[in-house]
Design a protein around this motif. Structure first.
Motif, mmCIF file in Angstrom:
data_model
loop_
_atom_site.group_PDB
_atom_site.id
_atom_site.type_symbol
_atom_site.label_atom_id
_atom_site.label_comp_id
_atom_site.label_asym_id
_atom_site.label_seq_id
_atom_site.Cartn_x
_atom_site.Cartn_y
_atom_site.Cartn_z
ATOM 1 N N UNK A 155 84.647 15.288 53.428
ATOM 2 C CA UNK A 155 85.883 15.706 54.086
ATOM 3 C C UNK A 155 86.938 14.633 53.830
ATOM 4 N N UNK A 156 87.952 14.977 53.038
ATOM 5 C CA UNK A 156 89.011 14.027 52.687
ATOM 6 C C UNK A 156 90.182 14.197 53.637
ATOM 7 N N UNK A 157 90.638 13.084 54.212
ATOM 8 C CA UNK A 157 91.657 13.112 55.257
ATOM 9 C C UNK A 157 93.057 12.988 54.666
ATOM 10 N N UNK A 158 93.946 13.857 55.135
ATOM 11 C CA UNK A 158 95.362 13.798 54.784
ATOM 12 C C UNK A 158 96.165 13.870 56.085
ATOM 13 N N UNK A 159 97.134 12.943 56.226
ATOM 14 C CA UNK A 159 97.887 12.818 57.479
ATOM 15 C C UNK A 159 99.286 13.390 57.287
ATOM 16 N N UNK A 160 99.663 14.292 58.169
ATOM 17 C CA UNK A 160 100.991 14.906 58.104
ATOM 18 C C UNK A 160 102.077 13.874 58.375
ATOM 19 N N UNK A 161 103.239 14.097 57.751
ATOM 20 C CA UNK A 161 104.383 13.216 57.994
ATOM 21 C C UNK A 161 104.803 13.313 59.456
ATOM 22 N N UNK A 162 105.172 12.177 60.052
ATOM 23 C CA UNK A 162 105.553 12.125 61.469
ATOM 24 C C UNK A 162 107.069 12.051 61.572
ATOM 25 N N UNK A 163 107.672 12.714 62.555
ATOM 26 C CA UNK A 163 109.136 12.696 62.669
ATOM 27 C C UNK A 163 109.714 11.344 63.081
#
Length: 376
Positions: free
Chosen positions: A250-258
């Motif tokens: 499971x490869x983790x990708x983090x959404x852009x934060x405002x």
């Protein structure tokens, strides 16, 4: 050093069957193969010892000689036997281990089945910055392959059975004679399975397996970063002919934060303040991942100044240490001014210009550099 008893090497009894000997050898060969244990002399020695034991005990004539005379009965014929059986026994042992490890063809005229490890799978999981910082439990759905319920894994239409391959006689391998050498390769008719299916199952198309979706719980550790992978052993594609399943990554990708930008364990954010606060100082509220915090702004703060809030970043995934929150000051120029505001600013500018070098030291320094550049 004296050789160990071959039965002891493989860990089987003296009355062990051919299948028991082969199974014991495969287990040892898979464990000690040099490609799985690079630069490990002990494993290499165990692999050679197991291979030598298998070459003798898997050959009926050599095994009989060994049972009667011990090592003395086989040492002189270990390289070649009647009718070239020594070379053929080595080829069988060679194809067994390399077939298991690398997914190549294994077995010969003895009807061995090819055993393959299942392929690894990768799942891209997108999470929020807050979930990465605090940890989370996520539920994902991944593709899997299961035994066909209609044909119970045979691949054949109910009421029919697979038949032995007429090309290889069910061995899964064909042997091609080229001069003095005998080359063994996967049967082109059955592709190594040793069987053909005249009437394939309608639901699985003869594969014996069907695609499904399964649900898996994934625990996200606190502090995980972009691109890190979580390994779930045994949740990849299933193996073939009893081979072990692959793994799921499971490869983790983090959404852009405002608000925040992440740099490893540190967080960065821009903090706009008014000209008045920058000039006179004050106290403002700033956001953190744990809530709001108050920050004191000293008088005469310039745009670009960075304030560090220690321990307000993200906890390191491998330790208990926390990163910092870096607040970058941006002095905001007021917009949509009223006439009264404009009048006050002009008055302020007029008063300040009387001693500009004192009130605007950066502007003076910049102008001095310009004059030096042009030689004024």
């Amino acid at each position: 050093m004296a050789k160990r008893d071959y039965y002891e090497v493989l860990g089987v009894n003296r009355d062990a069957s051919d299948d028991e000997i082969k199974k014991a050898y495969r287990k040892l060969a898979m464990k000690h193969h040099p490609d799985r244990n690079p630069d490990n002399k002990d494993s290499e020695d165990h692999f050679k010892e197991a291979k030598n034991a298998y070459e003798i005990l898997s050959d009926a004539q050599k095994r009989a000689a060994y049972d009667r005379y011990g090592h003395a009965g086989v040492d002189s014929s270990a390289g070649a036997g009647p009718g070239g059986q020594g070379f053929e026994g080595f080829a069988d042992a060679f194809s067994d281990i390399f077939g298991d490890i690398f997914g190549g063809a294994g077995g010969g005229g003895r009807g061995r089945s090819n055993v393959y490890r299942g392929a690894d799978l990768r799942y891209n999981l997108e999470i929020s910055l807050e979930e990465a910082a605090r940890g989370a439990d996520k539920t994902i759905r991944i593709p899997t392959v299961e035994e066909c319920e209609t044909c119970h894994g045979s691949g054949a239409k109910p009421g029919t059975q697979p038949k032995p391959c007429p090309t290889c006689g069910g061995a899964g391998q064909v042997r091609i004679q080229q001069g003095f050498f005998s080359i063994q390769q996967t049967c082109p008719k059955c592709h190594g399975t040793g069987r053909i299916i005249p009437d394939p199952c309608r639901d699985c198309g003869g594969a014996g397996r069907v695609k499904r979706q399964k649900t898996l719980e994934v625990k996200i550790p606190a502090g995980i970063d972009e691109g890190m992978r979580l390994r779930h052993a045994g949740h990849g594609e299933p193996g073939v002919n009893g081979g072990p399943p692959g793994d799921l990554y499971v490869e983790i990708h983090i959404r852009a934060h405002p608000v925040f930008q992440r740099d490893h364990d540190d967080l960065h954010c821009e903090m706009p303040i008014s000209i008045t606060t920058a000039a006179l100082g004050g106290e403002i509220e700033i956001p953190t991942l744990e809530g709001m915090a108050r920050l004191k702004i000293p008088a005469e703060t310039q745009s670009g100044k960075v304030f560090r809030l220690r321990g307000k970043g993200i906890r390191n995934v491998r330790s208990q240490g926390h990163g910092d929150l870096m607040c970058h000051v941006v002095v905001e120029t007021p917009v949509n001014l009223t006439e009264r505001q404009k009048e006050l600013l002009r008055e302020f500018e007029e008063v300040s210009s009387s001693d500009a070098d004192r009130h605007n030291p950066k502007a003076k320094s910049w102008m001095d550099k310009v004059k030096d550049f042009f030689g004024a």
